[in-house]
Design a protein around this motif. Structure first.
Motif, short mmCIF file in Angstrom:
data_model
loop_
_atom_site.label_atom_id
_atom_site.label_comp_id
_atom_site.label_asym_id
_atom_site.label_seq_id
_atom_site.Cartn_x
_atom_site.Cartn_y
_atom_site.Cartn_z
N LEU A 66 0.83 -1.21 0.00
CA LEU A 66 0.00 0.00 0.00
C LEU A 66 0.87 1.26 0.00
N ALA A 67 1.98 1.23 0.74
CA ALA A 67 2.88 2.39 0.76
C ALA A 67 3.54 2.58 -0.60
N VAL A 68 3.95 1.47 -1.24
CA VAL A 68 4.58 1.55 -2.57
C VAL A 68 3.63 2.11 -3.60
N ILE A 69 2.34 1.82 -3.45
CA ILE A 69 1.33 2.26 -4.41
C ILE A 69 1.11 3.77 -4.36
N ILE A 70 1.40 4.42 -3.22
CA ILE A 70 1.09 5.85 -3.06
C ILE A 70 1.66 6.70 -4.19
N PRO A 71 2.98 6.72 -4.41
CA PRO A 71 3.51 7.61 -5.47
C PRO A 71 3.05 7.21 -6.87
N THR A 72 2.95 5.90 -7.14
CA THR A 72 2.56 5.47 -8.48
C THR A 72 1.09 5.80 -8.75
N SER A 73 0.24 5.68 -7.73
CA SER A 73 -1.18 5.97 -7.94
C SER A 73 -1.42 7.46 -8.14
N ILE A 74 -0.71 8.30 -7.40
CA ILE A 74 -0.85 9.75 -7.58
C ILE A 74 -0.41 10.15 -8.99
N ARG A 75 0.73 9.60 -9.42
CA ARG A 75 1.23 9.91 -10.75
C ARG A 75 0.28 9.43 -11.84
N SER A 76 -0.25 8.23 -11.66
CA SER A 76 -1.16 7.66 -12.65
C SER A 76 -2.46 8.46 -12.72
N PHE A 77 -3.02 8.81 -11.57
CA PHE A 77 -4.28 9.55 -11.55
C PHE A 77 -4.14 10.92 -12.20
#
Length: 284
Positions: A66-77
């Motif tokens: 879940l922590a790893v997903i934070i930067p990638t999800s913000i960038r993707s969104f």
């Protein structure tokens, strides 16, 4: 020694995490995903190798994912929103219910045995694998989205399951939206918004859920602050993100050499193998 930890142990952990991040990046690039469906099983095998106890291994995988997903999800969104591909009306309906679901799931994580996390992963990943391997575009419930009450109920379910599985919610929301007639590209773009809503409160929830557990394993280096905060591996996050980002384009180039259907079959087989691995761990 660094932080009171022998340098040799810390170096081995760092090298293992860098390698795991590189493998995750390649797999994510090949299969077109960046969430926990790849991160969790890769971390799980790494944590088996470095001796993380069974009682905390799976929640540590989920929290770190879940922590790893934070930067990638913000960038993707942000990327999808700039292109106007995100249906913000759906994101707004799901926002509060999803966060409520994540909070509930994080609370469950504080007390749940390891097999609960594996069970959720097996069920959700198993359904996704079945659809990838055998699904048809004609599989629909309706051509229009359901009413707000159904949407909110499903939002809570997405939040709970995603927080227990360590994913950004994309697999679940994509499945839901395509079953209700939304194009896959819009489903993917809209689902990227859920990654932000799930990953940030989810990671914070797993820090809270796992904080008292680390004291039960004082000899396990990877569970101790500052290397870990609760069920979130800080060193895992720091080392995982850059190497996975670096190797993802390699996987993407491999993906472009394969037809779409073959990629779906390969990802379905990958999820099937992961499910079988977790089922096997129930008994051995």
């Amino acid at each position: 020694m660094i932080f009171g930890i022998p340098f040799s142990e810390l170096a081995w952990l760092a090298v293992a995490l860098l390698a795991a991040g590189a493998v995750t990046g390649i797999l994510a690039g090949v299969f077109g995903v960046g969430g926990g469906a790849v991160v969790v099983p890769v971390l799980y095998e790494l944590f088996v190798i470095i001796g993380i106890p069974e009682e905390v291994r799976m929640p540590l995988c989920v929290g770190t994912s879940l922590a790893v997903i934070i930067p990638t999800s913000i960038r993707s969104f942000n990327a999808h929103r700039r292109k106007g591909a995100v249906d913000m009306s759906i994101v707004k309906i799901w926002a509060l219910p999803v966060i409520i679901g994540v909070v509930l799931g994080s609370y469950v994580a504080r007390f749940a045995p390891a097999d609960v996390f594996k069970g959720v992963f097996v069920v959700v990943a198993g359904i996704s694998a079945f659809r990838l391997l055998f699904g048809r575009e004609s599989w629909k419930i309706s051509d229009t989205m359901p009413g707000n009450s159904v949407m909110r109920a499903y939002g809570v379910l997405i939040g709970v399951l995603s927080s227990l599985m360590g994913i950004g919610g994309g697999q679940l929301s994509n499945l839901f939206m395509t079953f209700y007639g939304r194009p896959i590209h819009q489903a993917v773009a809209t689902s990227s918004g859920l990654g932000v809503l799930i990953s940030i409160p989810g990671a914070l929830g797993y820090i809270y859920a796992g904080w008292p557990k680390a004291a039960d394993f004082p000899d396990v280096v990877a569970l101790q602050p500052p290397l870990a905060l609760g069920y979130v591996s800080v060193i895992g996050f720091i080392l995982f993100v850059p190497t996975s980002i670096w190797t993802a384009p390699i996987g993407a180039r491999l993906a472009h050499a394969l037809p779409k259907r073959k990629l779906e079959v390969l990802f379905g087989l990958f999820l099937s193998v992961v499910c079988a691995r977790f089922v096997f761990s129930f008994f051995f």
